[in-house]
Design a protein around this motif. Structure first.
Motif, mmCIF file in Angstrom:
data_model
loop_
_atom_site.group_PDB
_atom_site.id
_atom_site.type_symbol
_atom_site.label_atom_id
_atom_site.label_comp_id
_atom_site.label_asym_id
_atom_site.label_seq_id
_atom_site.Cartn_x
_atom_site.Cartn_y
_atom_site.Cartn_z
ATOM 1 N N LYS A 1 47.133 40.672 32.724
ATOM 2 C CA LYS A 1 46.148 41.626 32.209
ATOM 3 C C LYS A 1 45.473 42.314 33.386
ATOM 4 O O LYS A 1 45.376 41.740 34.473
ATOM 5 C CB LYS A 1 45.092 40.899 31.377
ATOM 6 C CG LYS A 1 45.649 40.218 30.145
ATOM 7 C CD LYS A 1 44.554 39.454 29.439
ATOM 8 C CE LYS A 1 45.114 38.607 28.315
ATOM 9 N NZ LYS A 1 44.096 37.710 27.754
ATOM 10 N N MET B 1 36.973 40.265 37.837
ATOM 11 C CA MET B 1 37.157 39.313 36.738
ATOM 12 C C MET B 1 38.585 39.459 36.226
ATOM 13 O O MET B 1 39.040 40.574 35.954
ATOM 14 C CB MET B 1 36.147 39.563 35.631
ATOM 15 C CG MET B 1 34.717 39.310 36.084
ATOM 16 S SD MET B 1 33.488 39.488 34.791
ATOM 17 C CE MET B 1 33.672 41.187 34.338
ATOM 18 N N PHE B 2 39.269 38.309 36.105
ATOM 19 C CA PHE B 2 40.663 38.355 35.695
ATOM 20 C C PHE B 2 41.074 37.026 35.088
ATOM 21 O O PHE B 2 40.399 36.011 35.230
ATOM 22 C CB PHE B 2 41.572 38.702 36.873
ATOM 23 C CG PHE B 2 41.463 37.745 38.028
ATOM 24 C CD1 PHE B 2 42.312 36.660 38.157
ATOM 25 C CD2 PHE B 2 40.495 37.934 39.000
ATOM 26 C CE1 PHE B 2 42.207 35.784 39.221
ATOM 27 C CE2 PHE B 2 40.383 37.074 40.078
ATOM 28 C CZ PHE B 2 41.241 35.996 40.186
ATOM 29 N N THR B 3 42.208 37.053 34.392
ATOM 30 C CA THR B 3 42.799 35.862 33.808
ATOM 31 C C THR B 3 44.076 35.559 34.565
ATOM 32 O O THR B 3 44.936 36.425 34.712
ATOM 33 C CB THR B 3 43.104 36.078 32.314
ATOM 34 O OG1 THR B 3 41.885 36.415 31.650
ATOM 35 C CG2 THR B 3 43.694 34.827 31.690
ATOM 36 N N SER C 1 36.148 34.671 38.026
ATOM 37 C CA SER C 1 35.175 35.691 38.361
ATOM 38 C C SER C 1 34.857 35.497 39.841
ATOM 39 O O SER C 1 34.315 34.474 40.231
ATOM 40 C CB SER C 1 33.923 35.509 37.504
ATOM 41 O OG SER C 1 32.965 36.473 37.825
ATOM 42 N N ASN D 1 47.521 33.531 34.698
ATOM 43 C CA ASN D 1 48.525 32.863 33.878
ATOM 44 C C ASN D 1 49.573 32.275 34.812
ATOM 45 O O ASN D 1 50.304 33.014 35.458
ATOM 46 C CB ASN D 1 49.194 33.848 32.914
ATOM 47 C CG ASN D 1 48.224 34.366 31.887
ATOM 48 O OD1 ASN D 1 47.837 33.643 30.994
ATOM 49 N ND2 ASN D 1 47.800 35.605 32.036
ATOM 50 N N GLU E 1 46.257 29.027 31.436
ATOM 51 C CA GLU E 1 45.567 30.317 31.443
ATOM 52 C C GLU E 1 44.122 30.039 31.821
ATOM 53 O O GLU E 1 43.429 29.286 31.142
ATOM 54 C CB GLU E 1 45.642 30.975 30.066
ATOM 55 C CG GLU E 1 45.014 32.352 30.043
ATOM 56 C CD GLU E 1 45.211 33.059 28.725
ATOM 57 O OE1 GLU E 1 46.352 33.466 28.449
ATOM 58 O OE2 GLU E 1 44.227 33.192 27.986
ATOM 59 N N ARG E 2 43.684 30.616 32.942
ATOM 60 C CA ARG E 2 42.343 30.333 33.444
ATOM 61 C C ARG E 2 41.652 31.628 33.829
ATOM 62 O O ARG E 2 42.234 32.482 34.492
ATOM 63 C CB ARG E 2 42.443 29.403 34.649
ATOM 64 C CG ARG E 2 41.111 28.948 35.139
ATOM 65 C CD ARG E 2 41.035 27.551 35.678
ATOM 66 N NE ARG E 2 41.630 26.541 34.837
ATOM 67 C CZ ARG E 2 42.398 25.566 35.298
ATOM 68 N NH1 ARG E 2 42.668 25.482 36.573
ATOM 69 N NH2 ARG E 2 42.891 24.663 34.488
ATOM 70 N N ASP E 3 40.389 31.770 33.397
ATOM 71 C CA ASP E 3 39.592 32.945 33.737
ATOM 72 C C ASP E 3 38.883 32.728 35.070
ATOM 73 O O ASP E 3 38.384 31.627 35.343
ATOM 74 C CB ASP E 3 38.550 33.222 32.650
ATOM 75 C CG ASP E 3 39.180 33.663 31.343
ATOM 76 O OD1 ASP E 3 40.237 34.321 31.398
ATOM 77 O OD2 ASP E 3 38.638 33.354 30.270
ATOM 78 N N GLN F 1 39.377 43.411 36.021
ATOM 79 C CA GLN F 1 38.177 44.205 35.760
ATOM 80 C C GLN F 1 37.320 44.206 37.028
ATOM 81 O O GLN F 1 36.959 43.147 37.543
ATOM 82 C CB GLN F 1 37.360 43.597 34.609
ATOM 83 C CG GLN F 1 38.139 43.427 33.321
ATOM 84 C CD GLN F 1 38.573 44.748 32.740
ATOM 85 O OE1 GLN F 1 37.805 45.709 32.710
ATOM 86 N NE2 GLN F 1 39.817 44.803 32.279
#
Length: 170
Positions: A37, A59-61, A78, A63, A74-76, A40
Motif C-alpha cells: 500500500k 505511516m505504512f503497512t 509510524s 507485509n 502485516e504490521r503498521d 502516507q
C-alpha cells in the motif's frame, strides 16, 4: 512528490507543509515486496534562522513473512524523520545534510532510503514464535513433531563435540 524550496532557502521564517502518498509497491526487500500500500507522508519544511529543516512522518503497512516460521505478517509502522537541507556543501559531511542544488527535493528516494534504514532486521509473527522444525519443517507454533533434535550431528562438526566433552571433564 517534488518539493520546490527556492522561497524557503531565500526567506527566513518561511514554512511549507505537505502531505502525499508515495507508492513503493515495486520496492523489493527481504525476498518480497513488503510495501503493498502507498506510504502516507505528512510533514513540513521550514527555514529557522537560515537553517532549512525537513521533518516528516511516514505511516505504512509492512507485509512480510515471519523470520522464524514463515507465517504472513502485516504490521503498521509510524516513523518520524528529520533532515537538514542545503543548497551546497562547504565541507565533506555529506551524510549529515541533504543537498538540493536546484532548489528542489524529490521525496520518493529520500523516503525509500529512510524507511529501509529504519526497518527492523527481524520481524516475528509474535514474540514467543517457536519457528519451524529444522528436520521436518513443521510449524512448531501450530503443532509438535516427533523429530529427535539431538540425535543426529553433522559429521563435519562431530570433532567440536569432543571439545565440549573436554570442558565437562575439567
Amino acid at each position: 512528490m517534488i518539493l520546490q524550496l527556492k522561497e524557503l532557502f531565500d526567506r527566513e521564517g518561511a514554512r511549507q507543509a505537505f502531505q502525499c502518498e508515495i507508492d513503493l509497491s515495486g520496492l523489493r526487500h527481504g525476498g518480497g515486496y513488503p510495501l503493498q500500500k502507498p506510504v502516507q507522508i505528512s510533514g513540513t519544511v521550514e527555514n529557522r534562522t537560515g537553517i532549512v529543516t525537513l521533518g516528516y512522518l511516514a505511516m505504512f503497512t509492512l507485509n512480510t513473512l515471519c523470520d522464524r516460521c514463515l507465517t504472513p505478517v502485516e504490521r503498521d509502522f509510524s516513523m518520524r524523520f528529520e533532515h537538514i537541507l542545503v543548497r551546497e556543501l562547504a565541507g565533506k559531511d555529506e551524510e549529515e545534510f541533504i543537498v538540493c542544488a536546484d532548489d528542489t527535493l524529490d521525496l520518493a528516494p529520500l523516503v525509500t532510503e529512510d524507511i529501509l534504514l529504519e526497518l527492523p532486521t527481524r520481524i516475528l509473527c509474535r514474540e514467543d514464535c517457536k519457528g519451524l522444525c529444522p528436520k521436518c519443517g513443521t510449524n512448531l507454533n501450530e503443532s509438535t513433531c516427533d523429530c529427535n533434535q539431538d540425535a543426529e550431528v553433522d559429521s563435519r562438526l562431530s570433532v567440536l563435540l569432543t571439545l565440549l566433552d573436554q570442558d565437562d571433564e575439567n
